[in-house]
Design a protein around this motif. Sequence first.
Motif, mmCIF file in Angstrom:
data_model
loop_
_atom_site.group_PDB
_atom_site.id
_atom_site.type_symbol
_atom_site.label_atom_id
_atom_site.label_comp_id
_atom_site.label_asym_id
_atom_site.label_seq_id
_atom_site.Cartn_x
_atom_site.Cartn_y
_atom_site.Cartn_z
ATOM 1 N N PRO A 79 0.734 -1.364 0.063
ATOM 2 C CA PRO A 79 -0.052 -0.082 0.057
ATOM 3 C C PRO A 79 0.715 1.318 0.074
ATOM 4 O O PRO A 79 0.444 2.394 -0.459
ATOM 5 C CB PRO A 79 -0.803 -0.253 1.297
ATOM 6 C CG PRO A 79 -0.922 -1.495 1.467
ATOM 7 C CD PRO A 79 0.409 -2.104 1.274
ATOM 8 N N GLU A 80 2.032 1.170 0.768
ATOM 9 C CA GLU A 80 2.722 2.419 0.723
ATOM 10 C C GLU A 80 3.659 2.459 -0.624
ATOM 11 O O GLU A 80 3.785 3.725 -1.085
ATOM 12 C CB GLU A 80 3.962 2.294 1.657
ATOM 13 C CG GLU A 80 3.404 2.121 3.133
ATOM 14 C CD GLU A 80 2.914 3.470 3.629
ATOM 15 O OE1 GLU A 80 3.488 4.618 3.449
ATOM 16 O OE2 GLU A 80 1.943 3.579 4.516
ATOM 17 N N GLU A 85 2.087 1.597 -3.580
ATOM 18 C CA GLU A 85 1.022 2.352 -4.493
ATOM 19 C C GLU A 85 0.889 3.809 -4.217
ATOM 20 O O GLU A 85 0.612 4.589 -5.169
ATOM 21 C CB GLU A 85 -0.104 1.544 -4.023
ATOM 22 C CG GLU A 85 -0.363 0.099 -4.417
ATOM 23 C CD GLU A 85 -1.694 -0.349 -4.032
ATOM 24 O OE1 GLU A 85 -1.975 -1.499 -4.618
ATOM 25 O OE2 GLU A 85 -2.116 0.188 -2.972
ATOM 26 N N ARG A 86 1.040 4.414 -2.825
ATOM 27 C CA ARG A 86 0.819 5.800 -2.681
ATOM 28 C C ARG A 86 2.040 6.403 -3.329
ATOM 29 O O ARG A 86 1.821 7.545 -3.749
ATOM 30 C CB ARG A 86 0.848 5.914 -1.223
ATOM 31 C CG ARG A 86 -0.440 5.587 -0.573
ATOM 32 C CD ARG A 86 -0.597 6.379 0.895
ATOM 33 N NE ARG A 86 0.127 5.436 1.771
ATOM 34 C CZ ARG A 86 -0.468 4.426 2.403
ATOM 35 N NH1 ARG A 86 -1.690 4.077 2.098
ATOM 36 N NH2 ARG A 86 0.186 3.827 3.511
ATOM 37 N N ASP A 105 1.726 5.921 -7.501
ATOM 38 C CA ASP A 105 0.220 6.337 -8.187
ATOM 39 C C ASP A 105 -0.348 7.582 -7.506
ATOM 40 O O ASP A 105 -1.302 8.149 -8.034
ATOM 41 C CB ASP A 105 -0.623 5.197 -8.356
ATOM 42 C CG ASP A 105 -0.241 4.031 -9.300
ATOM 43 O OD1 ASP A 105 0.595 4.489 -10.242
ATOM 44 O OD2 ASP A 105 -0.483 2.832 -8.849
ATOM 45 N N GLN A 106 -0.118 7.690 -6.441
ATOM 46 C CA GLN A 106 -0.762 8.810 -5.379
ATOM 47 C C GLN A 106 -0.049 10.155 -5.086
ATOM 48 O O GLN A 106 -0.356 11.033 -4.481
ATOM 49 C CB GLN A 106 -1.425 8.365 -4.208
ATOM 50 C CG GLN A 106 -2.454 7.369 -4.597
ATOM 51 C CD GLN A 106 -3.187 6.712 -3.248
ATOM 52 O OE1 GLN A 106 -3.149 7.484 -2.240
ATOM 53 N NE2 GLN A 106 -3.523 5.404 -3.494
ATOM 54 N N GLU A 128 2.529 10.576 -3.313
ATOM 55 C CA GLU A 128 2.859 10.835 -1.838
ATOM 56 C C GLU A 128 4.453 10.946 -2.011
ATOM 57 O O GLU A 128 5.187 10.171 -2.734
ATOM 58 C CB GLU A 128 2.400 9.770 -0.927
ATOM 59 C CG GLU A 128 3.032 9.906 0.292
ATOM 60 C CD GLU A 128 2.191 9.100 1.509
ATOM 61 O OE1 GLU A 128 2.904 8.807 2.493
ATOM 62 O OE2 GLU A 128 1.054 8.680 1.086
#
Length: 307
Positions: free
Chosen positions: A67-68, A70-71, A74-75, A77
């Motif tokens: 999940p990290e 992914e951030r 794609d997000q 962060e």
Amino acid sequence: MQPDGLWSIGELAERAGVTVKTVRFYSDRGLLPEAGRSGGGHRRYGPEALDRIRIIRSLRALDVPVPEVERVMDQGEALEQVLAGRLRDVEGELTALRWREASLRLLAESEAEERVERLLLLGAVALPPGTDAVVRFWRRVLPVRLPGRLVSRVLDAVVPPLPPAPAPEQVLAFARLHAFVRDPRLDRVPALRPGPPLPGQTYRPTVLYEGLEEAYGLAGAEARGGRPPEGGGALDCFVAAYAAALGTRDGAAFRRRLVELLAADDGPVMTRYWKLAAPLLPADEPALGQLHYRLVLALRADSASTP
């Protein structure tokens, strides 16, 4: 590479040095966008997918959770935030390992008859350990209505810092301190939370603790300089803190009464606490308990020499 300049999932996996299953997993999570599909509906990837999968592999090799990842990918962060969080995690893991190593050394170096007792002590302490139980002990000791800012400063002064790489004797000292502050028999000590120092008088605990903070600071400077507490310095500040908190004035009679008060307060609980905490405190800095005891001794000597 296919005639259209794209790779099949198998070709991408081979170039990246991973399995097809891994490529499919990251693709299904949206971490590897497809550049197209073949006539048969099979996934196709461009060269940029190889760079992305290498970055993903690097982050996963550093144990950054998916999940990290992914951030980051794609997000938008900041990578710095994710890496800083992972560094904190690793530091905690290393601290736990060092405490575990020191615990093993403690047990290995112990006499056979000591090991059962020490195993029981160590079994009550989490790894890495925390000071929550010690903080709770002091919150029971301190007056109820102290301002939060002052409580925080007191806790900083009295709760020993835990070394990230302890020696075996420090592991044992903390285990004993932890057991002591959690001892249910302390609930039966009526004087654990002090009331007004002198019954029947006004008592302002905030004034007292703010004054003591200044007195202990002066006493620390005197101790580091090899000077005993004397009039005009830490001792007078120490007495003045009690006098101001009680709404009275310093004087010979008050100092004699204060000697009696402090003799009643300095019971076995606090003596035991500071003895257990000593191995965990900086060796080059006098502990607050030591400073308090120095000032009490100086006050006794001053009162005895005053008619």
